[in-house]
Design an enzyme around this catalytic site. Structure first.
Site, mmCIF file in Angstrom:
data_model
loop_
_atom_site.group_PDB
_atom_site.id
_atom_site.type_symbol
_atom_site.label_atom_id
_atom_site.label_comp_id
_atom_site.label_asym_id
_atom_site.label_seq_id
_atom_site.Cartn_x
_atom_site.Cartn_y
_atom_site.Cartn_z
ATOM 1 N N GLY A 153 0.747 -1.259 -0.232
ATOM 2 C CA GLY A 153 -0.052 -0.116 0.126
ATOM 3 C C GLY A 153 0.690 1.082 -0.093
ATOM 4 N N ARG A 154 0.360 2.253 0.789
ATOM 5 C CA ARG A 154 1.183 3.377 0.714
ATOM 6 C C ARG A 154 2.515 3.252 1.457
ATOM 7 N NH1 ARG A 154 -4.478 5.533 1.967
ATOM 8 N NH2 ARG A 154 -4.085 4.266 3.771
ATOM 9 N N ILE A 155 2.587 2.813 2.539
ATOM 10 C CA ILE A 155 3.789 2.906 3.150
ATOM 11 C C ILE A 155 4.733 1.692 2.874
ATOM 12 C CG2 ILE A 155 4.733 2.230 5.446
ATOM 13 C CD1 ILE A 155 2.235 3.332 6.758
ATOM 14 N N SER A 175 0.753 -8.786 -2.046
ATOM 15 C CA SER A 175 -0.522 -7.845 -1.794
ATOM 16 C C SER A 175 -1.649 -8.471 -2.165
ATOM 17 C CB SER A 175 -0.093 -6.620 -2.239
ATOM 18 O OG SER A 175 -0.734 -5.363 -1.431
ATOM 19 N N ARG A 176 -2.891 -7.835 -1.880
ATOM 20 C CA ARG A 176 -4.109 -8.420 -2.299
ATOM 21 C C ARG A 176 -4.234 -8.156 -4.044
ATOM 22 N NH1 ARG A 176 -8.205 -5.914 2.023
ATOM 23 N NH2 ARG A 176 -7.060 -3.989 0.865
ATOM 24 N N ALA A 235 4.114 -2.129 11.029
ATOM 25 C CA ALA A 235 2.475 -2.339 10.854
ATOM 26 C C ALA A 235 1.787 -2.349 12.314
ATOM 27 C CB ALA A 235 2.231 -3.364 9.868
ATOM 28 N N ARG A 236 1.618 -3.542 12.532
ATOM 29 C CA ARG A 236 0.902 -3.733 13.940
ATOM 30 C C ARG A 236 1.311 -5.013 14.518
ATOM 31 N NH1 ARG A 236 -0.324 0.922 13.663
ATOM 32 N NH2 ARG A 236 -2.395 2.006 13.823
ATOM 33 N N GLU A 265 1.097 -4.072 23.458
ATOM 34 C CA GLU A 265 1.657 -2.610 23.501
ATOM 35 C C GLU A 265 1.001 -1.890 24.722
ATOM 36 O OE1 GLU A 265 1.797 0.120 20.199
ATOM 37 O OE2 GLU A 265 2.665 -1.521 18.962
ATOM 38 N N HIS A 284 6.839 2.161 19.165
ATOM 39 C CA HIS A 284 5.877 2.639 18.247
ATOM 40 C C HIS A 284 6.005 4.110 17.762
ATOM 41 C CE1 HIS A 284 1.371 1.742 16.915
ATOM 42 N NE2 HIS A 284 1.975 2.699 15.999
HETATM 43 P P1 NAP Z 1 -2.636 1.099 3.089
HETATM 44 O O1 NAP Z 1 -2.234 2.019 1.721
HETATM 45 O O2 NAP Z 1 -3.921 0.767 3.087
HETATM 46 O O3 NAP Z 1 -1.790 -0.511 2.636
HETATM 47 C C1 NAP Z 1 -1.998 -1.636 3.347
HETATM 48 C C2 NAP Z 1 -1.647 -2.613 2.267
HETATM 49 O O4 NAP Z 1 -1.917 -3.891 2.611
HETATM 50 C C3 NAP Z 1 -2.714 -2.684 1.017
HETATM 51 O O5 NAP Z 1 -1.903 -2.387 -0.165
HETATM 52 C C4 NAP Z 1 -3.438 -3.950 1.002
HETATM 53 O O6 NAP Z 1 -4.096 -4.569 -0.173
HETATM 54 C C5 NAP Z 1 -2.453 -4.657 1.764
HETATM 55 N N1 NAP Z 1 -3.426 -5.807 2.285
HETATM 56 C C6 NAP Z 1 -4.361 -5.649 3.279
HETATM 57 N N2 NAP Z 1 -4.621 -6.825 3.537
HETATM 58 C C7 NAP Z 1 -3.927 -7.889 3.271
HETATM 59 C C8 NAP Z 1 -3.628 -9.268 3.136
HETATM 60 N N3 NAP Z 1 -4.617 -9.970 3.828
HETATM 61 N N4 NAP Z 1 -2.702 -9.773 2.490
HETATM 62 C C9 NAP Z 1 -1.751 -8.967 1.782
HETATM 63 N N5 NAP Z 1 -1.879 -7.600 1.553
HETATM 64 C C10 NAP Z 1 -2.947 -7.121 2.268
HETATM 65 O O7 NAP Z 1 -2.234 1.507 4.580
HETATM 66 P P2 NAP Z 1 -0.777 2.369 5.001
HETATM 67 O O8 NAP Z 1 -0.888 3.729 4.873
HETATM 68 O O9 NAP Z 1 0.524 1.784 3.942
HETATM 69 O O10 NAP Z 1 -0.494 1.677 6.427
HETATM 70 C C11 NAP Z 1 -0.528 0.269 6.793
HETATM 71 C C12 NAP Z 1 -0.571 0.216 8.070
HETATM 72 O O11 NAP Z 1 0.630 0.581 8.693
HETATM 73 C C13 NAP Z 1 -1.539 0.891 8.658
HETATM 74 O O12 NAP Z 1 -2.792 0.102 8.650
HETATM 75 C C14 NAP Z 1 -1.051 0.763 10.347
HETATM 76 O O13 NAP Z 1 -1.573 -0.147 10.917
HETATM 77 C C15 NAP Z 1 0.394 0.557 10.053
HETATM 78 N N6 NAP Z 1 1.209 2.224 10.427
HETATM 79 C C16 NAP Z 1 1.863 1.942 11.683
HETATM 80 C C17 NAP Z 1 2.714 3.137 11.830
HETATM 81 C C18 NAP Z 1 3.605 3.267 12.924
HETATM 82 O O14 NAP Z 1 3.697 4.184 13.837
HETATM 83 N N7 NAP Z 1 4.208 2.119 13.265
HETATM 84 C C19 NAP Z 1 2.265 4.457 11.079
HETATM 85 C C20 NAP Z 1 1.512 4.308 10.153
HETATM 86 C C21 NAP Z 1 0.902 3.282 9.778
HETATM 87 P P3 NAP Z 1 -4.057 -4.252 -1.857
HETATM 88 O O15 NAP Z 1 -3.145 -4.903 -2.375
HETATM 89 O O16 NAP Z 1 -5.557 -4.373 -2.082
HETATM 90 O O17 NAP Z 1 -3.663 -2.564 -1.909
#
Ligand code: NAP
Length: 318
Positions: A153-155, A175-176, A235-236, A265, A284
């Site tokens: 995804g974005r990150i 990814s999905r 991620a989480r 956490e 975190h």
């Molecule tokens: P995002 O753009 O929604 O990216 C998440 C990606 O994961 C998407 O590309 C999605 O699928 C893919 N995905 C979801 N379920 C899946 C699965 N079962 N198998 C394979 N791929 C799967 O979100 P983001 O902005 O990158 O953020 C991602 C996560 O990072 C957040 O949800 C958050 O929990 C975590 N985060 C942590 C921090 C921190 O401080 N450590 C900061 C920011 C975010 P597609 O392939 O359909 O696109």
């Protein structure tokens, strides 16, 4: 105008923005149900952090609530279906934290590979190991090694770009959905989860916390990784079976880990605390830069101001 209950520790300029728009702000450092309920009886909006659980009980205590603005991109702390049922909009803060979080993932990757915390601790302990071809703090190369991204995804994309452009790393991803643009831009190759585990030198996880991703990284997953591999999680915590990770690190099933998030956490598995070689832990901090935290607060307030003004939110959670 509206009443905004805020459990997030906003910057002063955020509070000023709400006040200047004519809203009443109720700041609550305490996010537990009993403290919040009396503040919510006539509230129009909540601004909260991902460590604050917003479920049915709180939503029912707030009959006038129109929007819950989470100051985070993840939103598993909010019962989104329950909010929807009650006609309450939920918003998050995507995009503004992407690059900072990717920087942090790469910092952990590099620190674990090149053993930076161990090196720092060595010097602070008054030691300076003699220069030698096989000195004790030799690490693992990053440049040119294969980077596997789980969740493109974005990150995940921002981390892949750093690996490709900055370190000449071949990129695998799972990814999905297929990302044809990134396959063209970065030469990224879509692979099965199993192929990614067996072929990557660095595995960086960027999926959200969902029922589907719970314990995606378990004993079986770690067993498929290279013994020289380093695992990075910004991620989480719920995506990883932490006990299985500890065992994999102890048994040298994998070489190391850079971790920003944890299953319970703020509690950390005691086994992780005992591991130092190629293991780096952070509390975190993914999005924790001043600029990014300011931008996250601004985005949450933009969402609240829009909804209270009768306009569509900027970044609603679907
Ligand atoms: P995002 O753009 O929604 O990216 C998440 C990606 O994961 C998407 O590309 C999605 O699928 C893919 N995905 C979801 N379920 C899946 C699965 N079962 N198998 C394979 N791929 C799967 O979100 P983001 O902005 O990158 O953020 C991602 C996560 O990072 C957040 O949800 C958050 O929990 C975590 N985060 C942590 C921090 C921190 O401080 N450590 C900061 C920011 C975010 P597609 O392939 O359909 O696109």
């Amino acid at each position: 105008m509206g009443i905004v209950v805020c459990t997030a520790d906003l910057f002063p300029e955020h509070v000023d923005r709400l006040a200047n728009a004519g809203h009443e702000i109720r700041l609550s450092k305490d996010a537990d149900k009993d403290s919040l309920k009396p503040l919510l009886t006539d509230a129009d909006a909540i601004i909260c952090l991902l460590t604050h659980a917003i479920g049915c009980q709180l939503l029912d205590a707030a009959p006038h609530l129109r929007v819950v603005a989470n100051v985070a991109v993840g939103y598993e702390n909010i019962d989104v279906p329950a909010a929807k049922e009650r006609g309450i909009i939920v918003t998050n803060t995507p995009d503004v934290l992407t690059e900072s979080t990717a920087d942090h993932a790469f910092a952990l990757l590099l620190a674990a590979a090149r053993r930076i915390p161990e090196a720092d601790a060595t010097i602070r302990d008054g030691e300076f190991p003699a220069w030698g071809l096989r000195q004790p703090l030799t690490g693992i190369d990053v440049h040119g090694k294969t980077l596997g991204i789980v969740g493109m995804g974005r990150i995940g994309t921002a981390v892949a770009r750093r690996g490709h452009h900055g370190f000449g790393m071949p990129i695998l991803y799972h990814s999905r959905t297929r990302k044809h643009d990134l396959e063209n831009e970065l030469g990224a190759r879509p692979v099965s989860f199993e192929d990614l585990l067996t072929k990557s030198d660095f595995v960086s996880v960027h999926v959200p916390s969902t029922d589907e991703t719970y314990h995606l990284f378990n004993t079986e997953a770690f067993a498929q990784m290279k013994p020289s591999a380093i695992f990075v999680n910004v991620a989480r915590g719920a995506v990883v079976d932490e006990a299985a990770l500890v065992q994999a690190l102890r048994d040298r099933t994998i070489a190391g880990a850079g971790l920003d998030v944890f299953e319970q956490e703020p509690r950390i598995h005691p086994g992780l605390l005992e591991l130092h070689e190629h293991v780096v832990l952070a509390p975190h901090l993914g999005s924790a830069t001043v600029d990014t935290r300011r931008a996250m607060g601004d985005m949450a307030i933009d969402n609240v101001l829009a909804v209270l003004d009768g306009k569509p939110p900027l970044t609603p959670v679907s």
